[in-house]
Design a protein around this motif. Structure first.
Motif, mmCIF file in Angstrom:
data_model
loop_
_atom_site.group_PDB
_atom_site.id
_atom_site.type_symbol
_atom_site.label_atom_id
_atom_site.label_comp_id
_atom_site.label_asym_id
_atom_site.label_seq_id
_atom_site.Cartn_x
_atom_site.Cartn_y
_atom_site.Cartn_z
ATOM 1 N N ARG A 118 0.825 -1.196 0.000
ATOM 2 C CA ARG A 118 0.000 0.000 0.000
ATOM 3 C C ARG A 118 0.871 1.263 0.000
ATOM 4 N NH1 ARG A 118 -3.251 4.053 3.219
ATOM 5 N NH2 ARG A 118 -5.245 4.121 2.136
ATOM 6 N N GLY A 119 1.979 1.203 0.718
ATOM 7 C CA GLY A 119 2.896 2.336 0.718
ATOM 8 C C GLY A 119 3.519 2.589 -0.644
ATOM 9 N N ARG A 120 3.787 1.512 -1.388
ATOM 10 C CA ARG A 120 4.398 1.643 -2.717
ATOM 11 C C ARG A 120 3.394 2.083 -3.784
ATOM 12 N NH1 ARG A 120 8.279 -3.701 -3.449
ATOM 13 N NH2 ARG A 120 9.880 -3.116 -1.931
ATOM 14 N N ASP A 121 2.135 1.661 -3.643
ATOM 15 C CA ASP A 121 1.140 1.929 -4.692
ATOM 16 C C ASP A 121 -0.195 2.343 -4.074
ATOM 17 O OD1 ASP A 121 -0.261 2.069 -7.092
ATOM 18 O OD2 ASP A 121 -0.586 -0.102 -7.205
ATOM 19 N N PRO A 122 -0.245 3.514 -3.420
ATOM 20 C CA PRO A 122 -1.511 3.925 -2.812
ATOM 21 C C PRO A 122 -2.612 4.165 -3.835
ATOM 22 C CG PRO A 122 0.092 5.718 -2.747
ATOM 23 C CD PRO A 122 0.825 4.497 -3.191
ATOM 24 N N ALA A 123 -2.234 4.523 -5.065
ATOM 25 C CA ALA A 123 -3.246 4.752 -6.098
ATOM 26 C C ALA A 123 -3.987 3.468 -6.440
ATOM 27 C CB ALA A 123 -2.605 5.340 -7.346
ATOM 28 N N GLY A 124 -3.264 2.365 -6.544
ATOM 29 C CA GLY A 124 -3.863 1.143 -7.046
ATOM 30 C C GLY A 124 -4.180 0.084 -6.010
ATOM 31 N N TYR A 125 -3.558 0.148 -4.833
ATOM 32 C CA TYR A 125 -3.729 -0.926 -3.843
ATOM 33 C C TYR A 125 -5.050 -0.761 -3.086
ATOM 34 C CZ TYR A 125 -2.955 -4.317 -0.196
ATOM 35 O OH TYR A 125 -3.088 -5.395 0.648
ATOM 36 N N ARG A 126 -5.827 -1.859 -3.033
ATOM 37 C CA ARG A 126 -7.075 -1.872 -2.275
ATOM 38 C C ARG A 126 -6.914 -2.723 -1.018
ATOM 39 N NH1 ARG A 126 -9.192 -3.075 -7.509
ATOM 40 N NH2 ARG A 126 -10.391 -1.331 -8.379
ATOM 41 N N PRO A 127 -7.170 -2.164 0.167
ATOM 42 C CA PRO A 127 -7.290 -3.021 1.346
ATOM 43 C C PRO A 127 -8.443 -4.001 1.152
ATOM 44 C CG PRO A 127 -7.177 -0.700 1.964
ATOM 45 C CD PRO A 127 -7.372 -0.747 0.469
ATOM 46 N N PRO A 128 -8.422 -5.143 1.812
ATOM 47 C CA PRO A 128 -9.521 -6.103 1.652
ATOM 48 C C PRO A 128 -10.880 -5.453 1.892
ATOM 49 C CG PRO A 128 -7.735 -7.075 2.929
ATOM 50 C CD PRO A 128 -7.380 -5.630 2.737
ATOM 51 N N SER A 129 -11.777 -5.586 0.920
ATOM 52 C CA SER A 129 -13.134 -5.030 0.957
ATOM 53 C C SER A 129 -13.157 -3.503 0.958
ATOM 54 C CB SER A 129 -13.910 -5.554 2.185
ATOM 55 O OG SER A 129 -13.966 -6.963 2.174
ATOM 56 N N PHE A 133 -7.018 4.571 -3.806
ATOM 57 C CA PHE A 133 -7.205 6.005 -4.026
ATOM 58 C C PHE A 133 -7.651 6.303 -5.458
ATOM 59 C CE2 PHE A 133 -4.841 6.384 -0.040
ATOM 60 C CZ PHE A 133 -5.641 7.322 0.608
ATOM 61 N N ALA A 134 -7.342 5.410 -6.395
ATOM 62 C CA ALA A 134 -7.888 5.552 -7.742
ATOM 63 C C ALA A 134 -9.404 5.361 -7.724
ATOM 64 C CB ALA A 134 -7.235 4.572 -8.701
ATOM 65 N N ASP A 135 -9.878 4.382 -6.947
ATOM 66 C CA ASP A 135 -11.321 4.196 -6.776
ATOM 67 C C ASP A 135 -11.949 5.448 -6.170
ATOM 68 O OD1 ASP A 135 -11.145 1.510 -7.641
ATOM 69 O OD2 ASP A 135 -10.812 0.797 -5.583
ATOM 70 N N LEU A 136 -11.293 5.996 -5.155
ATOM 71 C CA LEU A 136 -11.800 7.195 -4.499
ATOM 72 C C LEU A 136 -11.895 8.355 -5.480
ATOM 73 C CD1 LEU A 136 -12.603 8.731 -1.892
ATOM 74 C CD2 LEU A 136 -10.169 9.222 -1.569
ATOM 75 N N GLN A 137 -10.841 8.550 -6.274
ATOM 76 C CA GLN A 137 -10.852 9.649 -7.244
ATOM 77 C C GLN A 137 -11.991 9.480 -8.253
ATOM 78 O OE1 GLN A 137 -7.528 10.238 -10.188
ATOM 79 N NE2 GLN A 137 -7.160 12.067 -8.948
ATOM 80 N N MET A 174 -1.231 15.795 -11.281
ATOM 81 C CA MET A 174 -0.175 15.188 -10.457
ATOM 82 C C MET A 174 -0.427 13.684 -10.339
ATOM 83 S SD MET A 174 0.647 16.485 -6.610
ATOM 84 C CE MET A 174 1.749 15.605 -5.503
ATOM 85 N N PRO A 175 0.605 12.843 -10.474
ATOM 86 C CA PRO A 175 0.395 11.400 -10.315
ATOM 87 C C PRO A 175 -0.235 11.074 -8.962
ATOM 88 C CG PRO A 175 2.579 11.828 -11.201
ATOM 89 C CD PRO A 175 2.015 13.160 -10.797
ATOM 90 N N LEU A 176 -1.232 10.224 -8.980
ATOM 91 C CA LEU A 176 -1.975 9.919 -7.763
ATOM 92 C C LEU A 176 -1.104 9.235 -6.712
ATOM 93 C CD1 LEU A 176 -4.771 10.341 -6.628
ATOM 94 C CD2 LEU A 176 -5.486 8.189 -7.688
ATOM 95 N N ASN A 177 -0.070 8.521 -7.136
ATOM 96 C CA ASN A 177 0.831 7.898 -6.164
ATOM 97 C C ASN A 177 1.619 8.924 -5.345
ATOM 98 O OD1 ASN A 177 0.361 5.133 -6.157
ATOM 99 N ND2 ASN A 177 1.644 4.777 -7.954
ATOM 100 N N HIS A 178 1.571 10.196 -5.750
ATOM 101 C CA HIS A 178 2.248 11.255 -5.005
ATOM 102 C C HIS A 178 1.286 12.032 -4.107
ATOM 103 C CE1 HIS A 178 5.527 11.488 -8.385
ATOM 104 N NE2 HIS A 178 5.580 10.369 -7.678
ATOM 105 N N LEU A 179 0.087 11.500 -3.886
ATOM 106 C CA LEU A 179 -0.925 12.281 -3.169
ATOM 107 C C LEU A 179 -0.498 12.669 -1.756
ATOM 108 C CD1 LEU A 179 -4.073 10.236 -2.020
ATOM 109 C CD2 LEU A 179 -1.830 9.193 -2.366
ATOM 110 N N PHE A 180 0.332 11.840 -1.111
ATOM 111 C CA PHE A 180 0.720 12.162 0.272
ATOM 112 C C PHE A 180 1.784 13.254 0.347
ATOM 113 C CE2 PHE A 180 -1.100 7.861 0.987
ATOM 114 C CZ PHE A 180 -2.114 8.262 1.845
ATOM 115 N N ARG A 181 2.226 13.746 -0.801
ATOM 116 C CA ARG A 181 3.083 14.927 -0.819
ATOM 117 C C ARG A 181 2.279 16.203 -0.577
ATOM 118 N NH1 ARG A 181 7.154 13.821 -6.010
ATOM 119 N NH2 ARG A 181 7.884 11.753 -5.339
#
Length: 224
Positions: A118-129, A133-137, A174-181
């Motif tokens: 999740r830290g490496r790919d917050p845009a694409g990684y989904r926690p179980p169920s 962040f791509a879904d959120l966007q 801005m790339p979504l994987n950089h959102l925590f910047r």
């Protein structure tokens, strides 16, 4: 509808606010998404400070997520303008699924691989169920663009850290994987200009002590 199409109708300002400080669980940072937590006393004070600011600036509409921390913040601010608050489920914070309410440290110890992924790919990684962040966007942007297209005045949107970040990433290209910047502190304000040619992000994460046009801080004008 594109961002460019949504901004048609004349130049105007959209205020995008994160809700005030929460009543946080003890024991370090936790994954808080759709948990319906209330504001802390500090968070209520922050909302009153922004109410004082907007008594000088003026608003036409107030939108928020339907989670109570967002609703509480929005209602305090809207009271000063006698405006109805429009709560939209699409503006809820990211759904963290099975991780909801877990301490960061608990997940890091019990499932280090998932924590790292999740830290490496917050845009694409989904926690179980849950949502990525791509879904959120994909959920949030149609609601934001609808507000921008329909409001001809000066709207306020009170949402969440994740929601605000995915909106800002989209508007900035801005790339979504950089959102925590992008910093989004409790009660942090973002200012977006909607123009005929699209959107311009004017300011990000302004504190409640931001200076009013007359030189007085928003916090200093609060009665309590």
């Amino acid at each position: 509808m594109t961002a460019k199409e949504s901004a048609k109708g004349g130049d105007r300002t959209i205020y995008l606010l994160r809700h005030g400080e929460l009543l946080q669980p003890s024991g370090g940072k936790h994954y808080i998404g759709r948990s319906d937590l209330a504001l802390s006393p500090v968070g209520m004070h922050q909302a009153r400070q922004w109410q004082a600011f907007f008594s000088e600036v003026g608003l036409s509409d107030v939108f928020c997520s339907d989670l109570q921390r967002s609703l509480q913040t929005a209602r305090v601010i809207a009271e000063g303008h006698r405006l109805e608050v429009v709560a939209l489920p699409e503006l809820r914070e990211v759904d963290l699924g099975a991780w909801e309410g877990l301490a960061f440290e608990t997940l890091r110890v019990t499932d280090p691989r998932a924590y790292e992924m999740r830290g490496r790919d917050p845009a694409g990684y989904r926690p179980p169920s849950g949502e990525s962040f791509a879904d959120l966007q994909a959920r949030v942007m149609p609601a934001f663009e609808r507000i921008a297209a329909q409001c001809t005045g000066t709207p306020l949107i009170v949402a969440h850290a994740g929601v605000n970040r995915v909106i800002l990433c989209h508007l900035l290209g801005m790339p979504l994987n950089h959102l925590f910047r992008i910093g989004q502190d409790p009660a942090g304000m973002n200012i977006i200009e909607a123009r005929a040619g699209g959107f311009r992000v004017r300011a990000v994460n302004l504190p409640v002590t931001w200076r009013l046009p007359g030189g007085e801080s928003a916090g200093a004008t609060s009665s309590s």
